[in-house]
Design a protein around this motif. Structure first.
Motif, mmCIF file in Angstrom:
data_model
loop_
_atom_site.group_PDB
_atom_site.id
_atom_site.type_symbol
_atom_site.label_atom_id
_atom_site.label_comp_id
_atom_site.label_asym_id
_atom_site.label_seq_id
_atom_site.Cartn_x
_atom_site.Cartn_y
_atom_site.Cartn_z
ATOM 1 N N VAL A 1 0.907 -1.253 -0.067
ATOM 2 C CA VAL A 1 -0.044 0.115 0.021
ATOM 3 C C VAL A 1 0.986 1.142 -0.020
ATOM 4 C CG1 VAL A 1 -0.012 0.051 2.552
ATOM 5 C CG2 VAL A 1 -1.933 1.125 1.165
ATOM 6 N N HIS A 2 0.418 2.343 -0.738
ATOM 7 C CA HIS A 2 1.132 3.604 -0.767
ATOM 8 C C HIS A 2 0.201 4.648 -0.518
ATOM 9 C CE1 HIS A 2 4.763 2.032 -2.442
ATOM 10 N NE2 HIS A 2 4.094 1.385 -3.328
ATOM 11 N N TRP A 3 0.559 5.651 -0.005
ATOM 12 C CA TRP A 3 -0.427 6.948 0.013
ATOM 13 C C TRP A 3 -0.282 7.828 -1.009
ATOM 14 C CZ3 TRP A 3 -5.014 7.895 1.902
ATOM 15 C CH2 TRP A 3 -5.429 9.182 2.193
ATOM 16 N N LYS A 4 -1.105 7.943 -1.718
ATOM 17 C CA LYS A 4 -1.116 9.003 -2.838
ATOM 18 C C LYS A 4 0.306 8.868 -3.607
ATOM 19 C CE LYS A 4 -3.968 12.569 -0.651
ATOM 20 N NZ LYS A 4 -4.126 13.697 -0.084
ATOM 21 N N GLU A 5 0.489 7.568 -4.628
ATOM 22 C CA GLU A 5 1.605 7.721 -5.503
ATOM 23 C C GLU A 5 1.770 8.871 -6.153
ATOM 24 O OE1 GLU A 5 3.575 3.645 -6.663
ATOM 25 O OE2 GLU A 5 1.229 3.333 -6.484
ATOM 26 N N ASP A 6 2.487 9.143 -6.697
ATOM 27 C CA ASP A 6 2.821 10.213 -7.771
ATOM 28 C C ASP A 6 2.477 11.716 -7.324
ATOM 29 O OD1 ASP A 6 4.119 8.705 -9.802
ATOM 30 O OD2 ASP A 6 2.008 7.921 -10.390
ATOM 31 N N ASN A 7 2.548 11.930 -6.060
ATOM 32 C CA ASN A 7 2.257 13.065 -5.263
ATOM 33 C C ASN A 7 3.056 14.110 -5.598
ATOM 34 O OD1 ASN A 7 1.576 15.129 -3.363
ATOM 35 N ND2 ASN A 7 1.346 13.678 -1.715
ATOM 36 N N ARG A 8 2.881 15.136 -6.516
ATOM 37 C CA ARG A 8 3.795 16.325 -6.870
ATOM 38 C C ARG A 8 4.106 17.127 -5.800
ATOM 39 N NH1 ARG A 8 3.884 12.629 -10.024
ATOM 40 N NH2 ARG A 8 3.394 12.806 -12.534
ATOM 41 N N SER A 9 3.653 16.990 -4.672
ATOM 42 C CA SER A 9 4.258 17.647 -3.560
ATOM 43 C C SER A 9 5.402 16.701 -2.737
ATOM 44 C CB SER A 9 2.925 18.045 -2.622
ATOM 45 O OG SER A 9 2.417 16.988 -1.739
ATOM 46 N N ALA A 10 5.500 15.909 -3.023
ATOM 47 C CA ALA A 10 6.312 14.986 -2.525
ATOM 48 C C ALA A 10 7.910 14.988 -3.256
ATOM 49 C CB ALA A 10 5.934 13.343 -2.363
ATOM 50 N N THR A 11 8.495 15.944 -3.070
ATOM 51 C CA THR A 11 9.694 16.263 -3.842
ATOM 52 C C THR A 11 10.972 16.302 -2.824
ATOM 53 O OG1 THR A 11 9.693 18.651 -4.142
ATOM 54 C CG2 THR A 11 8.287 17.421 -5.486
ATOM 55 N N GLN B 1 12.922 18.827 -2.632
ATOM 56 C CA GLN B 1 13.161 20.111 -2.082
ATOM 57 C C GLN B 1 11.879 20.620 -1.371
ATOM 58 O OE1 GLN B 1 16.065 21.130 -1.760
ATOM 59 N NE2 GLN B 1 16.855 19.635 -3.038
ATOM 60 N N SER B 2 10.998 19.611 -0.985
ATOM 61 C CA SER B 2 9.620 20.179 -0.283
ATOM 62 C C SER B 2 9.743 19.254 1.002
ATOM 63 C CB SER B 2 8.350 19.759 -1.048
ATOM 64 O OG SER B 2 7.204 19.766 -0.377
ATOM 65 N N THR B 3 9.023 20.073 1.973
ATOM 66 C CA THR B 3 9.057 19.252 3.231
ATOM 67 C C THR B 3 7.633 18.848 3.470
ATOM 68 O OG1 THR B 3 8.460 21.423 4.360
ATOM 69 C CG2 THR B 3 10.713 20.574 4.442
ATOM 70 N N GLY B 4 6.762 18.831 2.424
ATOM 71 C CA GLY B 4 5.373 18.223 2.498
ATOM 72 C C GLY B 4 5.440 16.974 1.839
ATOM 73 N N SER C 1 4.054 9.976 1.710
ATOM 74 C CA SER C 1 3.804 9.627 0.124
ATOM 75 C C SER C 1 5.336 9.213 -0.724
ATOM 76 C CB SER C 1 3.218 10.534 -0.980
ATOM 77 O OG SER C 1 1.897 10.956 -0.399
ATOM 78 N N PRO C 2 5.451 8.279 -1.151
ATOM 79 C CA PRO C 2 6.649 8.003 -1.870
ATOM 80 C C PRO C 2 7.052 9.291 -2.698
ATOM 81 C CG PRO C 2 4.852 6.748 -2.950
ATOM 82 C CD PRO C 2 4.223 7.380 -1.812
ATOM 83 N N ILE C 3 8.336 9.368 -3.090
ATOM 84 C CA ILE C 3 8.932 10.492 -3.635
ATOM 85 C C ILE C 3 8.065 10.678 -5.020
ATOM 86 C CG2 ILE C 3 10.795 9.151 -5.028
ATOM 87 C CD1 ILE C 3 11.057 12.572 -3.566
ATOM 88 N N GLY C 4 7.787 11.853 -5.662
ATOM 89 C CA GLY C 4 6.602 11.945 -6.529
ATOM 90 C C GLY C 4 6.977 12.660 -7.616
ATOM 91 N N GLU C 5 8.016 13.162 -7.689
ATOM 92 C CA GLU C 5 8.764 13.920 -9.010
ATOM 93 C C GLU C 5 8.346 12.955 -10.390
ATOM 94 O OE1 GLU C 5 12.415 16.244 -8.418
ATOM 95 O OE2 GLU C 5 12.126 15.425 -6.446
ATOM 96 N N HIS D 1 21.534 17.269 0.613
ATOM 97 C CA HIS D 1 21.272 18.663 0.341
ATOM 98 C C HIS D 1 19.647 18.681 0.279
ATOM 99 C CE1 HIS D 1 25.423 18.122 -0.881
ATOM 100 N NE2 HIS D 1 25.526 19.180 -0.446
ATOM 101 N N SER D 2 19.060 17.921 -0.033
ATOM 102 C CA SER D 2 17.520 17.684 -0.181
ATOM 103 C C SER D 2 16.707 18.042 1.389
ATOM 104 C CB SER D 2 17.084 16.393 -0.683
ATOM 105 O OG SER D 2 17.503 15.951 -1.897
ATOM 106 N N ALA D 3 15.893 19.019 0.912
ATOM 107 C CA ALA D 3 15.050 19.536 2.096
ATOM 108 C C ALA D 3 14.350 18.388 2.674
ATOM 109 C CB ALA D 3 14.125 20.672 1.760
ATOM 110 N N ARG D 4 13.627 17.446 1.872
ATOM 111 C CA ARG D 4 12.973 16.411 2.434
ATOM 112 C C ARG D 4 13.320 15.537 3.520
ATOM 113 N NH1 ARG D 4 8.492 13.392 0.238
ATOM 114 N NH2 ARG D 4 8.386 10.909 0.325
#
Length: 520
Positions: A300-310, A312-315, A319-323, A353-356
């Motif tokens: 199970v994943h929570w919101k795959e391809d979530n464009r806010s999961a990048t 350089q984002s802390t949101g 979700s798995p990394i979504g870029e 160096h990634s904010a995530r």
């Protein structure tokens, strides 16, 4: 007399050939500091030689050619190291460990340096054995060395070196083993061997339980509340391989020392071989009942391809990394390509160096980084997992969909520790017992994970990813070539593309237990 060889070459692939050539035994090495990976006798090699019918003898040597190699403290260190090697191999009590004096010392040098060394060796073996050494003590050296050590009562067995020009070597006849100059090819070890003649009993052995295959051997169970599985047959100065709860089933391979047995046990899919106190085992009639199967639980994943999961984002941390453009690994590619793909994933995630993954407000994100790495590598390590009520509904045949904080919850490192044990095998994870297996898997394009559970209730554990070695970043290995510290990558108090929370961090007092898992 028995005919055999001594060699610093691996002999597992040559064992059958050596038997056919009329060799009854092979003398191999223990060593702490050797730079020759083949020199150190290994458990699989010892078992293969024994299965072919060969007897084994061992000599401990770390150079052993200069006066500085011999003193009381060095003897104690080498004796303890030899005892540890013997435990790993499964060398049974009553057999011998020879120690090399590979130099033509004078009588004065032997008295000043070598005698104290062997006193140290004897003291270390006695201490490790709990009073009196499990093993007979022998010496390899010149006739003079053999004679003086035997006269001093410090050794029981002597092995006369091939160098006939050394002191008293031409006249010494009280040897148990005699070595000869040899320059011939033999089996697959070429000319890297020496012919040896030995008396019928010179301390040779076959490893305890070498003939017992998986699933065989006497089935017993742990009768104590818990029982430590030890690397060597002693309770002193060695960290347990694992702690076996009451009722744990295991297979007894054979007696390894007075009061100790060598055993094979499977814990959460990983097979361990070690030593336990025989008095804390009891017989188990019949075969164990088959465990109840786990219900088939989907990833199970929570919101795959979530464009806010990048990066350089802390949101979007659940979700798995979504870029949209991200590197991946093809698990069906050849090993070399998979290794390149894993390197590209690590470089792209850029944990330093990634904010995530940057720690903030006292919170660190080792779990997020490990899950992202595995996600891109096509290996399932959950960022969210089903709740217990959701799993119970699945087991009852009900359909369940992902709903945050209702049917799924985020997973911390301590949660991943438990998940790997309970569910990892369902998703291709395989538990391994040592760091060498972790690094080998990563170097072949697979994934290694080290995960530890925090001792303090409610505090998160830690998880690191074992990554492939390259020209500039390598694992740390011991003298025998075994991986001591695998090459790791982590987020945590300090984020490191190549690095971890410290040497053997998983053995720290902050953690109650740890696991090694791989995904091929």
């Amino acid at each position: 007399m028995l005919e055999g060889i001594s060699t610093n070459r691996l002999c597992d692939s040559s064992a059958t050939c050596l038997m056919a050539a009329g060799k009854a035994f092979v003398i191999r090495y223990y060593s702490r500091t050797t730079k020759q990976p083949e020199k150190q006798l290994r458990p699989k090699e010892a078992a293969e030689m024994a299965r072919a019918g060969l007897q084994i003898a061992v000599v401990y040597q770390d150079r052993a050619r200069l006066t500085e190699d011999f003193n009381l403290a060095r003897g104690q260190l080498d004796g303890a190291s030899a005892f540890a090697s013997a435990g790993q191999i499964g060398q049974p009590a009553g057999s011998a460990i020879y120690f090399a004096v590979d130099v033509d010392f004078s009588a004065a040098q032997i008295k000043t340096f070598v005698l104290p060394y062997f006193k140290g060796v004897r003291a270390a073996l006695d201490a490790a054995s709990g009073g009196v050494s499990h093993y007979k003590l022998g010496v390899y050296g010149s006739g003079l060395t053999c004679r003086l050590l035997k006269k001093a009562g410090l050794v029981e067995l002597t092995w006369l070196a091939e160098a006939t020009g050394w002191a008293e070597s031409k006249t010494y006849t009280a040897w148990d083993v005699k070595q000869f100059v040899t320059n011939q090819d033999l089996c697959s070890i070429g000319n890297g061997w020496q012919r040896c003649t030995a008396l019928p009993a010179f301390g040779q052995f076959q490893p305890a339980g070498f003939e017992v295959k998986a699933g065989e051997g006497e089935l017993m169970k742990v009768s104590a509340t818990q029982l430590n599985l030890r690397f060597v047959p002693t309770a002193d100065a060695n960290t347990p391989l694992a702690t076996l709860p009451h009722g744990t089933l295991l297979r007894v391979l054979g007696v390894s020392a007075p009061g100790w047995v060598r055993v094979r046990v499977t814990l959460n899919g990983a097979t361990f071989i070690g030593h336990v106190k025989a008095s804390f085992l009891e017989a188990t009639p019949g075969l164990p009942p088959a465990p109840a199967p786990n219900p088939q639980i989907p990833a199970v994943h929570w919101k795959e391809d979530n464009r806010s999961a990048t990066r350089q984002s802390t949101g979007g941390l659940a979700s798995p990394i979504g870029e949209a453009v991200r590197p991946t690994r093809d698990p069906n590619a050849v090993a070399a390509l998979r290794k390149q793909q894993l390197a590209a994933i690590g470089d792209w995630l850029d944990v330093e160096h990634s904010a995530r993954y940057a720690g903030r407000d006292g919170v660190t994100f080792c779990n997020v980084y490990a899950a992202d790495y595995c996600y891109l590598a096509a290996a399932y390590l959950p960022r969210v997992w089903w709740t217990s009520p959701a799993i119970a509904r699945m087991a009852a045949g009900q359909a369940v969909t992902a709903a945050y904080a209702e049917t799924v919850r985020e997973m911390r490192a301590d949660d991943l520790y438990r998940w790997l044990l309970d569910y990892g095998a369902m998703f291709g994870w395989r538990r391994v017992a040592d760091a060498t297996a972790l690094q080998s898997t990563a170097n072949d394009g697979g994934i290694g994970i080290i995960c530890a559970d925090r001792a303090a209730e409610g505090r998160p554990g830690h998880i690191t990813v074992v990554v492939p070695e390259d020209a500039g970043n390598i694992a740390q290995r011991d003298a025998a070539g075994n991986v001591d510290q695998p090459l790791q990558s982590q987020a945590g108090a300090v984020n490191k593309r190549f690095g971890s929370a410290g040497r053997n961090w998983w053995l720290g007092a902050a953690f109650i237990d740890h696991v090694f898992f791989v995904h091929d």
